[in-house]
Design an enzyme around this catalytic site. Structure first.
Site, PDB file in Angstrom:
ATOM      1  N   ASP A   4       1.216  -3.099  -4.678  1.00  0.00           N
ATOM      2  CA  ASP A   4       1.310  -3.868  -3.443  1.00  0.00           C
ATOM      3  C   ASP A   4      -0.105  -4.099  -2.926  1.00  0.00           C
ATOM      4  OD1 ASP A   4       3.086  -4.807  -1.084  1.00  0.00           O
ATOM      5  OD2 ASP A   4       1.565  -3.539  -0.138  1.00  0.00           O
ATOM      6  N   ASN A  12      -4.117 -13.454   5.072  1.00  0.00           N
ATOM      7  CA  ASN A  12      -3.611 -14.795   5.384  1.00  0.00           C
ATOM      8  C   ASN A  12      -3.860 -15.173   6.846  1.00  0.00           C
ATOM      9  OD1 ASN A  12      -2.651 -15.579   2.845  1.00  0.00           O
ATOM     10  ND2 ASN A  12      -0.703 -14.546   3.158  1.00  0.00           N
ATOM     11  N   ASP A  21      -3.925 -17.493  -1.093  1.00  0.00           N
ATOM     12  CA  ASP A  21      -3.416 -17.939  -2.392  1.00  0.00           C
ATOM     13  C   ASP A  21      -4.468 -17.773  -3.480  1.00  0.00           C
ATOM     14  OD1 ASP A  21      -1.027 -18.609  -1.192  1.00  0.00           O
ATOM     15  OD2 ASP A  21      -1.422 -20.774  -1.175  1.00  0.00           O
ATOM     16  N   ASP A  47       3.368 -10.306  -2.264  1.00  0.00           N
ATOM     17  CA  ASP A  47       2.065  -9.700  -2.556  1.00  0.00           C
ATOM     18  C   ASP A  47       2.235  -8.449  -3.418  1.00  0.00           C
ATOM     19  OD1 ASP A  47       3.192  -8.017  -0.677  1.00  0.00           O
ATOM     20  OD2 ASP A  47       1.374  -7.792   0.522  1.00  0.00           O
TER      21      ASP A  47
END
Length: 138
Positions: A4, A12, A21, A47
């Site tokens: 993770d 973000n 991204d 993610d």
């Protein structure tokens, strides 16, 4: 193994989704570069990645995750990600963890959550504390 990306929402939110991204792509490329050709890498969620490490002992898998954690930290710094960016992981193994596929995924996910809680509780300790048998649960 489940991986993770730590604080990816913060990436973000502070750097923008286009940056996130791009960072996600760099993480996938890092995994592909650092792992063996026989290992299987899949994007498991937004993610998260799942990695199958055939013919690998749990000790070797732990050592590999320690190395990858360091590499993810360097990648985050090089790409300009927030300082909290990194990776957490949970490992499971067959036959030690009653190797049905569903059980292996469940155990890896539980260990991932335990790892993340331990990292937050200890204010991001170094690899020797995080990768101990107590935290990983082997």
């Amino acid at each position: 193994m489940l991986i993770d990306l730590d604080d990816f929402k913060t990436v973000n939110d502070t750097c923008g989704h286009q940056f996130g991204d791009s960072l996600l792509i760099h993480c996938a490329e890092l995994l592909r570069h650092e792992l063996r050709q026989t290992d299987v890498i899949c994007r498991y969620g937004g993610d998260e990645f799942a990695v199958l490490l055939p013919e690998t002992t749990r000790e070797d898998a732990s050592a590999m995750m320690c190395r990858l954690s360091h590499e993810f930290g360097k990648l985050g710094t090089a790409e300009g990600a927030p300082a909290a960016f990194g990776m957490s992981f949970g490992l499971s193994a067959h036959p030690e963890d009653d190797g049905t596929v569903a059980r292996l995924v469940k155990v890896a996910d539980e260990r991932l959550l335990l790892y993340k809680r331990e990292k937050k509780r200890t204010a991001r300790p170094g690899p020797t504390e995080i990768y101990s048998h107590r935290v990983v649960g082997w």
